[in-house]
Structure formats: C-alpha cells, structure tokens
Design an enzyme around this catalytic site. Structure first.
Site, PDB file in Angstrom:
ATOM      1  N   ARG A  74       0.797  -1.430  -0.330  1.00 37.48           N
ATOM      2  CA  ARG A  74       0.020  -0.012  -0.048  1.00 37.48           C
ATOM      3  C   ARG A  74       0.754   1.355   0.128  1.00 37.48           C
ATOM      4  O   ARG A  74       0.470   2.388  -0.739  1.00 37.48           O
ATOM      5  CB  ARG A  74      -1.031  -0.002   1.367  1.00 37.48           C
ATOM      6  CG  ARG A  74      -1.769   1.143   1.273  1.00 37.48           C
ATOM      7  CD  ARG A  74      -2.932   0.921   2.164  1.00 37.48           C
ATOM      8  NE  ARG A  74      -4.153   1.890   2.385  1.00 37.48           N
ATOM      9  CZ  ARG A  74      -3.851   3.036   3.427  1.00 37.48           C
ATOM     10  NH1 ARG A  74      -3.136   2.449   4.301  1.00 37.48           N
ATOM     11  NH2 ARG A  74      -4.536   3.797   3.394  1.00 37.48           N
ATOM     12  N   HIS A 121       0.280   4.403  -2.642  1.00 33.77           N
ATOM     13  CA  HIS A 121       0.147   5.654  -2.099  1.00 33.77           C
ATOM     14  C   HIS A 121       1.335   6.743  -2.454  1.00 33.77           C
ATOM     15  O   HIS A 121       1.031   8.013  -2.743  1.00 33.77           O
ATOM     16  CB  HIS A 121      -0.340   5.739  -0.768  1.00 33.77           C
ATOM     17  CG  HIS A 121      -1.585   5.368  -0.355  1.00 33.77           C
ATOM     18  ND1 HIS A 121      -2.324   6.109   0.503  1.00 33.77           N
ATOM     19  CD2 HIS A 121      -2.528   4.341  -0.821  1.00 33.77           C
ATOM     20  CE1 HIS A 121      -3.357   5.473   0.814  1.00 33.77           C
ATOM     21  NE2 HIS A 121      -3.725   4.456  -0.114  1.00 33.77           N
ATOM     22  N   GLY A 161       3.266  10.844  -8.668  1.00 29.08           N
ATOM     23  CA  GLY A 161       4.244   9.763  -9.317  1.00 29.08           C
ATOM     24  C   GLY A 161       4.982   9.050  -8.357  1.00 29.08           C
ATOM     25  O   GLY A 161       4.911   9.256  -7.135  1.00 29.08           O
ATOM     26  N   ASN A 196      -3.961   8.976   4.428  1.00 24.40           N
ATOM     27  CA  ASN A 196      -2.849   8.238   5.235  1.00 24.40           C
ATOM     28  C   ASN A 196      -2.679   8.301   6.745  1.00 24.40           C
ATOM     29  O   ASN A 196      -1.999   7.326   7.200  1.00 24.40           O
ATOM     30  CB  ASN A 196      -1.434   8.875   4.745  1.00 24.40           C
ATOM     31  CG  ASN A 196      -1.378   8.972   3.106  1.00 24.40           C
ATOM     32  OD1 ASN A 196      -1.820   7.755   2.524  1.00 24.40           O
ATOM     33  ND2 ASN A 196      -0.713   9.788   2.600  1.00 24.40           N
ATOM     34  N   HIS A 250      -6.535  -6.246  -2.460  1.00 32.17           N
ATOM     35  CA  HIS A 250      -7.400  -6.274  -1.376  1.00 32.17           C
ATOM     36  C   HIS A 250      -7.507  -7.692  -0.830  1.00 32.17           C
ATOM     37  O   HIS A 250      -8.385  -7.972   0.087  1.00 32.17           O
ATOM     38  CB  HIS A 250      -9.028  -5.703  -1.447  1.00 32.17           C
ATOM     39  CG  HIS A 250      -8.848  -4.162  -1.204  1.00 32.17           C
ATOM     40  ND1 HIS A 250      -9.816  -3.452  -1.258  1.00 32.17           N
ATOM     41  CD2 HIS A 250      -7.651  -3.219  -0.918  1.00 32.17           C
ATOM     42  CE1 HIS A 250      -9.515  -2.072  -1.189  1.00 32.17           C
ATOM     43  NE2 HIS A 250      -8.157  -2.172  -1.005  1.00 32.17           N
TER      44      HIS A 250
END
Length: 322
Positions: free
Chosen positions: A66, A70, A76, A98, A197
């Site tokens: 993850r 993120h 980028g 976050n 997921h």
C-alpha cells in the site's frame, strides 16, 4: 492499493489502487538492470529484509504494498510519502487517506539502512518502495513482475495533493471507471489492481456504513462483522479485507465478491450487475488469470511519472531530504 476521504476513510494495511498521473506513464531512464553494476546486491538485500519483516508480521506485506500505491498515486513514484513535515512543507503522512492508516515506515528505514551500508548514496527510496511492494506480494504467495529501476527521490511532498488525489471507498462503479480512466488505467486494470485487497485489514470506520446499510451484502457475512464493528463505536477495530485467506495473496477477494462478501462498498461495486462482473467471475475462477493481469498492471503503475536523470536526489534518509 482503498479509496479515502479526509478524516473518514482510513484503510489499514492495504491500499486500494494507485493511479497513473493524468499525464500518463513515463518510464524514460528506468531499467531493470539499473543497479547491476553500482549496487549488485541491492535487490537481494531488499528481498531479505522484506521477507524478515513479513515473517515477523504477515500484515506488513499489505502495508508495504500500500505504501507503494500511495506513493505513486500522488505526483508519481517519487518516495514523497516517506517525507516527514518540514518548515517548508507539510508532508503526506497526515493526509486523510494516510493518517492513522499507512504504516511500514520503520521497515523502509531498516531496508534503506541496510542498502546504504553496502552502497551509500546509490539506491533511491522510491525504488526501495517499488521493489518492496513486489517482494511483499511474492512472499505472501502472489505473482512476481519485473520492477523497472532508476527512480530518484523527490525533494518535497504535498499534503494537498494527497488529500485530493485519492478517491473514496464509497464510489460507484461508473465513478471508479471514470477515475481510473482519467489517470490512464482502463477498467480491466482497475479491477486487477483491486485484487490487492486480497491481503490487509481495514478499520470499522471505513466499512460500517456498508454492513449496516448496503443491501448487496450477504446477511450472514454482515452480521458476523457487527460484533467487532458496532454501529456507534469501535472505529479503530480491524477486520480482514479477505476473511477467507487474509495472509495469502490469492484470488479469494474475487470469490468473496461473487458471494456478495466484499468488505468495502467500492469493492462490491465491481460485482453488482455491472460491466465488470464477468472479469470478477473470471478472476474468481482462475488465480492464474488474476496473477497475470495484476502483475502487468503493477508493472505499469510502477512507471508513473518517475524522477530520473539528475533531477531530484537519492536520499540518505528516506524521511528527509539531503
């Protein structure tokens, strides 16, 4: 990998899906052999550290995956998510998607330290994130892919962009398709990346509305979650995104969707009488098909707007600029 809204949606230990910036994929300057002469033991060092971290805590595999999503999603794949706040900018760690959610920073610090010990000033934090994400999937039983290398690290971060660039887990299928299309992914790639997921956990706060109010959810499944996620408390209580095999990267997530057991509203939208139903069914029937498409989509995602050449820097400490 989840979708988020400030101070509301915080998916833990997974990410929903990272998107290609609006100007698309830029891979100039990247190469799978970038460190073959300058730091030949870089990849094995990263892999060893990831394997150790995931063996200690299986959940960490989803967390590292993850982090890469993120990072790439906001301006980028440049390592900006790792930067702490400074007097000149507020970083991305406290953004709604976050805060109290992304984790694994200490593991990245450990990997960076190990790599710096053998090749000081050579391997970027952005590349470490990309390789660690791949290695996390592999150690949990998922597919591998070739990671292109040579990214350099950003010298700034953007709280505002992190707040606005990640959609929420309450989106409809049409909105999901539109959001990913705007960023360079087609619907097939969006569904494949959603398969991240199959690992990770999520806070009660994120899925409470689904288990109490959605009607496209298996009743036994929703009832089983309510004791750990009461309707008015327990916001931080965790449940697995894939209850059938939470510590294994497989196609269980898609099997759950076919059974109306998607934990997030946006997850179940992928199998809800719409245009992506057949693809979900295909992945539920064939892990091999899912693995192939997921690996291709991840390889594409990893090439989102990298900083290369003499731009940016290779940070000595991933948390701060040199």
């Amino acid at each position: 990998m989840g979708f988020y809204r400030r101070n509301y949606y915080h998916v833990l230990s997974c990410m929903f899906l990272a998107l290609i910036p609006i100007n698309g994929v830029a891979s100039s300057g990247l190469s799978s052999t970038f460190y073959s002469t300058t730091c030949p033991k870089a990849l094995s060092t990263i892999r060893g550290a990831v394997n150790t971290a995931v063996a200690k805590e299986h959940r960490m595999g989803a967390s590292l995956l993850r982090l890469h999503f993120h990072d790439c999603f906001v301006n980028g794949c440049d390592g900006s998510i790792l930067l702490d706040d400074t007097a000149n900018f507020t970083g991305e760690k406290t953004a709604g998607p976050n805060a109290d959610s992304v984790r694994g920073f200490e593991v990245i610090d450990d990997i960076k330290s190990k790599v710096e010990n053998i090749c000081p000033g050579v391997v970027s934090c952005a590349d470490i994130l990309a390789v660690a994400a791949r290695d996390s999937v592999v150690v949990l039983g998922g597919p591998t892919w070739t990671v292109q290398l040579g990214r350099r690290d950003s010298t700034t971060a953007s709280l505002d962009d992190a707040e606005t660039d990640i959609p929420s887990p309450g989106l409809s299928l049409d909105d999901l398709i539109s959001a990913f299309s705007d960023k360079g992914f087609n619907a097939k790639e969006m569904v494949a990346l959603s398969g991240s997921h199959t690992i990770g956990q999520v806070r009660c706060l994120v899925f409470r509305d689904r288990i109490y109010n959605d009607d496209n959810i298996d009743s036994t499944f929703s009832e089983s979650l309510k004791s750990n996620c009461p309707d008015s408390e327990g916001d931080d209580n965790l449940s697995a995104l894939d209850e059938t095999s939470p510590a294994v990267f497989d196609n269980g997530y898609f099997k759950n969707l076919v059974d109306n057991k998607g934990l997030l509203h946006s997850d179940q939208e992928l199998f809800n009488g719409g245009s992506t139903d057949s693809q979900v069914s295909s992945y539920a029937s064939s892990a091999t098909t899912f693995y192939k498409d997921f690996a291709a989509a991840m390889a594409k995602m990893g090439k989102m707007s990298p900083i290369t050449g003499t731009k940016g820097q290779v940070r000595a400490n991933c948390r701060k600029i040199n």
